[in-house]
Scaffold this active site. Structure first.
Site, PDB file in Angstrom:
ATOM      1  NE  ARG A  35      -4.051  -1.938   2.013  1.00  0.00           N
ATOM      2  CZ  ARG A  35      -4.757  -2.526   2.945  1.00  0.00           C
ATOM      3  NH1 ARG A  35      -4.439  -2.375   4.223  1.00  0.00           N
ATOM      4  NH2 ARG A  35      -5.792  -3.270   2.625  1.00  0.00           N
ATOM      5  CE  LYS A 220     -20.866 -18.714   5.506  1.00  0.00           C
ATOM      6  NZ  LYS A 220     -21.010 -18.015   6.779  1.00  0.00           N
ATOM      7  N   GLY A 376     -10.346  -9.370  -2.443  1.00  0.00           N
ATOM      8  CA  GLY A 376     -10.020 -10.388  -1.443  1.00  0.00           C
ATOM      9  C   GLY A 376      -9.140 -11.508  -1.932  1.00  0.00           C
TER      10      GLY A 376
HETATM   11  P1  AMP Z   1     -14.691 -15.151   0.194  1.00  0.00           P
HETATM   12  O1  AMP Z   1     -14.067 -14.408   1.326  1.00  0.00           O
HETATM   13  O2  AMP Z   1     -16.178 -15.253   0.275  1.00  0.00           O
HETATM   14  O3  AMP Z   1     -14.195 -14.677  -1.145  1.00  0.00           O
HETATM   15  O4  AMP Z   1     -14.230 -16.646   0.356  1.00  0.00           O
HETATM   16  C1  AMP Z   1     -12.895 -17.061   0.238  1.00  0.00           C
HETATM   17  C2  AMP Z   1     -12.786 -18.359   0.950  1.00  0.00           C
HETATM   18  O5  AMP Z   1     -13.663 -19.290   0.364  1.00  0.00           O
HETATM   19  C3  AMP Z   1     -11.412 -18.962   0.927  1.00  0.00           C
HETATM   20  O6  AMP Z   1     -10.888 -18.954   2.236  1.00  0.00           O
HETATM   21  C4  AMP Z   1     -11.661 -20.383   0.432  1.00  0.00           C
HETATM   22  O7  AMP Z   1     -10.958 -21.361   1.182  1.00  0.00           O
HETATM   23  C5  AMP Z   1     -13.148 -20.549   0.673  1.00  0.00           C
HETATM   24  N1  AMP Z   1     -13.715 -21.609  -0.178  1.00  0.00           N
HETATM   25  C6  AMP Z   1     -13.657 -21.694  -1.520  1.00  0.00           C
HETATM   26  N2  AMP Z   1     -14.215 -22.838  -1.932  1.00  0.00           N
HETATM   27  C7  AMP Z   1     -14.617 -23.511  -0.840  1.00  0.00           C
HETATM   28  C8  AMP Z   1     -15.253 -24.769  -0.624  1.00  0.00           C
HETATM   29  N3  AMP Z   1     -15.552 -25.553  -1.646  1.00  0.00           N
HETATM   30  N4  AMP Z   1     -15.510 -25.123   0.635  1.00  0.00           N
HETATM   31  C9  AMP Z   1     -15.194 -24.324   1.668  1.00  0.00           C
HETATM   32  N5  AMP Z   1     -14.603 -23.105   1.527  1.00  0.00           N
HETATM   33  C10 AMP Z   1     -14.318 -22.710   0.282  1.00  0.00           C
END
Ligand code: AMP
Length: 418
Positions: A35, A220, A376
């Site tokens: 940053r 999610k 992210g």
């Molecule tokens: P987000 O912060 O919503 O972008 O989610 C990122 C996270 O989703 C990462 O830490 C991944 O490990 C998790 N993730 C991706 N695919 C899966 C899955 N099939 N089961 C559980 N976690 C997941």
């Protein structure tokens, strides 16, 4: 709109809002200075013109003033080294008038953490837990009034305002948005980093070459609903990946074993599929998965159809057939947005899908597509796979980028663009 390239800073004091909220270890050593490096072109241009710098940032989420853990004094030496001038430090950002007035052309100072003052965020602090609704409303009104005064005070230090803090552009804070009201249109502008972020967003959201493909991964669906809904009015192809795959699969009647799933979002998933159909969007779902018998890098694994996951097994990444389908769609795209991994990429045995997506994006970019990666964990992915410099743009803003993709107006951008 004024631009940093057209503005001559000679003899001018510039209030530059940056995002120096860098991670530090327990001894206050900076562990990642991305940053700081990202703001250097803006800071250096101002000094080279013969201007002086009033650099302002937040750090962490302090709850009091001062809060030693979140002091910006720990980064002064590093910023001085990177900038090539001795940066002075003012340990109270609300008592900096004298130090700012004394700044000479070519000099720089850094203000202490803006968030030591509740006025920066404009959120009341120290409210009793049992405060009544009236008390809460009164405290909110009071802080909003003093937030304006705080913004005016910060503005009084300088002749012009430069916002280069994309990471906080989605916040209507004193130093990111309100302060701009105290400068006329000729004396407020984006820094180079903000310019890059804003033009990357425009290439995705308004000035879009087609086909436009978005890859939405992560854990999610609930955290991405608004984004997906907005994207369904913009994209040609929407690839659904990561943990949210299984909410869709279950909604469609598939067997998902113990895969991550939001049972209360099954109808929503079906609704999104309907909306995609109505909008003529090609929604691309996984057809196979790499499954594991435990949430661990060392678990037993196998590949199965995505809707035939046995009990006791969970989907941890996409399978090879899905990799090929996703790669084909991506390679035939002219605009690409990637947010979120296709699987649990933190475990080495489940990186393959995210790597395949990254590689397809790199190839499409080589063939002239515009690719934006951000928000992210997909940034962590392109860094992990060593391809960050092979995509068109990696955004520095998490929440800010996601809100922009959601179609929201970012206060930090609106304050300058009008
Ligand atoms: P987000 O912060 O919503 O972008 O989610 C990122 C996270 O989703 C990462 O830490 C991944 O490990 C998790 N993730 C991706 N695919 C899966 C899955 N099939 N089961 C559980 N976690 C997941």
């Amino acid at each position: 709109m004024q631009t940093i390239d057209n503005f001559n800073f000679a003899g001018k004091k510039a209030f530059v809002r940056v995002d120096f909220n860098v991670p530090m270890d327990e001894n206050f050593n900076i562990t990642d200075d991305t940053r700081i490096r990202a703001a250097l072109p803006t800071l250096k241009k101002i000094l080279a013109d013969g201007g002086s710098l009033i650099i302002a940032s937040h750090m962490g989420r302090p709850k009091k003033n001062p809060d030693a853990k979140y002091s910006l004094k720990h980064i002064v030496a590093h910023v001085s080294e990177k900038l090539g001038v001795d940066v002075k430090f003012v340990d109270d950002c609300a008592k900096a008038a004298e130090a700012c007035a004394a700044l000479k052309p070519g000099e720089a100072l850094l203000l202490e953490n803006l968030r030591f003052y509740a006025e920066e965020e404009g959120k009341p602090r120290g409210l009793a837990e049992d405060a009544t609704d009236e008390e809460k409303a009164a405290a909110k009104k009071a802080i909003k009034a003093s937030q304006k005064e705080f913004a005016k005070l910060l503005a009084s230090y300088a002749d012009c305002y430069v916002n280069d803090a994309f990471g906080t552009a989605h916040r209507a804070h004193a130093s990111t948005a309100l302060i701009a009201d105290y400068f006329d249109a000729d004396h407020k502008m984006f820094g180079y980093l903000m310019n890059q972020e804003v033009s990357a967003i425009e290439k995705i959201m308004t000035d879009t070459a087609r086909p436009f493909t978005a890859i939405m991964g992560g854990s999610k669906v609930s955290s991405k609903i608004e984004i997906i809904e907005n994207l369904l009015t913009k994209v040609d192809n929407l690839i659904i990946a990561g943990g949210m795959t299984y909410t869709f699969t279950k909604a469609l009647g598939g067997k998902i074993g113990t895969s991550i799933c939001e049972d209360d979002k099954l109808d929503l998933a079906l609704g999104l599929l309907e909306k995609a159909k109505a909008n003529g969007v090609n929604m691309v779902l996984a057809v196979d998965a790499k499954i594991a018998d435990a949430f661990s890098n060392d678990a037993n694994t196998k590949f199965v159809n995505v809707d035939e996951i046995p009990d006791g097994w969970e989907g941890m990444d996409i399978g090879p057939k899905t990799e090929a389908i996703f790669a084909d769609v991506i390679k035939n795209s002219k605009t690409i947005l990637w947010n979120g991994p296709t699987g649990v990429f933190e475990f080495d045995n489940f990186t393959s899908g995210s790597r395949a997506v990254a590689n397809a994006i790199v190839e499409a970019t080589k063939n002239g597509a515009f690719s934006l990666v951000g928000g992210g964990d997909s940034v962590a992915c392109v860094n992990k796979f060593g391809v960050a410099d092979k995509v068109s743009y990696v955004s520095t803003g998490g929440g800010a980028l996601l809100e922009a993709i959601e179609g929201l107006v970012l206060p930090g951008i609106a304050a300058i663009k009008g």
